[in-house]
Motif scaffolding. Sequence first.
Motif, PDB file in Angstrom:
ATOM      1  N   UNK A   1      31.584  36.231 -37.527  1.00 25.31           N
ATOM      2  CA  UNK A   1      30.695  35.955 -38.662  1.00 25.31           C
ATOM      3  C   UNK A   1      29.349  36.657 -38.529  1.00 25.31           C
TER       4      UNK A   1
ATOM      5  N   UNK B   1      48.159  33.313 -45.616  1.00 25.32           N
ATOM      6  CA  UNK B   1      47.117  34.060 -44.917  1.00 25.32           C
ATOM      7  C   UNK B   1      46.020  33.078 -44.571  1.00 25.32           C
ATOM      8  N   UNK B   2      45.534  33.185 -43.340  1.00 25.70           N
ATOM      9  CA  UNK B   2      44.505  32.280 -42.837  1.00 25.70           C
ATOM     10  C   UNK B   2      43.373  33.120 -42.271  1.00 25.70           C
ATOM     11  N   UNK B   3      42.151  32.780 -42.638  1.00 30.31           N
ATOM     12  CA  UNK B   3      40.977  33.446 -42.071  1.00 30.31           C
ATOM     13  C   UNK B   3      40.357  32.531 -41.025  1.00 30.31           C
ATOM     14  N   UNK B   4      40.103  33.055 -39.836  1.00 31.13           N
ATOM     15  CA  UNK B   4      39.368  32.317 -38.807  1.00 31.13           C
ATOM     16  C   UNK B   4      38.044  33.038 -38.564  1.00 31.13           C
ATOM     17  N   UNK B   5      36.958  32.444 -38.998  1.00 30.08           N
ATOM     18  CA  UNK B   5      35.642  33.039 -38.757  1.00 30.08           C
ATOM     19  C   UNK B   5      34.950  32.283 -37.641  1.00 30.08           C
ATOM     20  N   UNK B   6      34.403  33.017 -36.679  1.00 32.72           N
ATOM     21  CA  UNK B   6      33.684  32.421 -35.559  1.00 32.72           C
ATOM     22  C   UNK B   6      32.339  33.101 -35.383  1.00 32.72           C
ATOM     23  N   UNK B   7      31.472  32.436 -34.664  1.00 29.19           N
ATOM     24  CA  UNK B   7      30.164  33.001 -34.392  1.00 29.19           C
ATOM     25  C   UNK B   7      30.263  34.085 -33.338  1.00 29.19           C
TER      26      UNK B   7
ATOM     27  N   UNK C   1      40.760  31.256 -29.663  1.00 20.95           N
ATOM     28  CA  UNK C   1      41.487  32.026 -30.680  1.00 20.95           C
ATOM     29  C   UNK C   1      42.729  32.706 -30.105  1.00 20.95           C
TER      30      UNK C   1
END
Lengths: 243, 243
Positions: A192, A214-220, A230
């Motif tokens: 992100x 579809x899957x979005x994985x947002x991380x810092x 992840x």
Amino acid sequence: MRFTSEQRLDGGVLEREFTLGEIPGILWTPGSASAPAPLILVGHPGGLRRMYPRLAARARHSVAEGFAAATIELPGGGDRPRLAAAEEARADLLRALAAGEPVSGEIVDRLVLPLVEQAVPEWRAALDALLALPEIGGPVGFSGGVISIGVRLAVVEPRIAAALLFAGSFVPAGVFEEARQVTIPLQVLLQWDDEGNDRQAALDLFDAFGSSEKTLHANMGGYTGVPHFEWEAGDRFFARHLK
Amino acid sequence: MRFTSEQRLDGGVLEREFTLGEIPGILWTPGSASAPAPLILVGHPGGLRRMYPRLAARARHSVAEGFAAATIELPGGGDRPRLAAAEEARADLLRALAAGEPVSGEIVDRLVLPLVEQAVPEWRAALDALLALPEIGGPVGFSGGVISIGVRLAVVEPRIAAALLFAGSFVPAGVFEEARQVTIPLQVLLQWDDEGNDRQAALDLFDAFGSSEKTLHANMGGYTGVPHFEWEAGDRFFARHLK
């Protein structure tokens, strides 16, 4: 495909380096004999030696979950011959960034498209060779970057059943069009707060994918800051679709 | 806190209904005696009876992973007395939506803020009562909606150590400010194609959270379409932070 070295890693994982013609690669498989394992192709931005610690860690995690994992060097990466067009584009890119100018779509196309054009047939050839090994079965997942390579593979290579893609910058406009043709299940990782990354472009690309799952994985964090959990989430995604 | 009924569900899960003063609630715990379990508070948009099938399914999944789970009815939900201010705001909201007009921040404030003001002390009182039970230990997670309630709880209730929030529409402007004060680990679920949801507002809220560990999981489908694998991902998130 010719194996050039092999070693046992912790946990009994068998790591073998190979060459496919002039292309170096690495294969990780469960140490003990077992049923043919589904294969995860481990993508990266080029430079196998530099990327090795992270690639090997991801691969060992996947092997512990019952997968085989493999990667090959990218065109222009490591000791492979430079891609002249892409090198020139990279110089233009660095000039633009240093001057604080926007990076034009034309530069991005010259940077990425020759790489995709050359890399995708190589990954498909690697797939032919890897799937001929008795310890590897189908189906196949693609995990990692370069995202434009992952998208093209997802469109043209029917043996790839699921992909875990790392959202990155510098995606050619044409890749957004290709993304609409992708229908396999996707998990997309986005860092992100990656200052080198265009967050909105990544969200637009996620939106463009034609896949119903579809899957979005947002991380810092930045490019190298993908949290370890992840990896586990990625292996669970592949377990749902490859096993 | 008074238990009013109890039953055994499949897998031995013990489900007990209770009342806390006038507020009905449900507690799910492992069926057999074990060490005190960390607690997950299961949030919802109000209407326990209507939401029961989904809440019980989520709770049973969590109990199977070693948690206790509990929920209470929201102010104005189910058989509880209506919240006059919120009812009026809801009528104004429906009028605006039917007329195709934008929903003003003033309506959203009137819809959500009285609910948050009344609900948060009730969830904290429920926490007092639940943590006094020998079968429940700390720490505590909050899972679900209403997201404005989850945000307020994350800010004011130190016993809540991690939160899994469902991004939803109609978030008061003040909640974006509160979000900056949240520092506990977060996992935020966003239904990417929920036509009743403001995607950009959800992304802005995710961006606003002050937590150094925050993960966004975006999936396809509408409000009721959260994929089942997110339950497992949620329990893994809580396992990392509550165990």
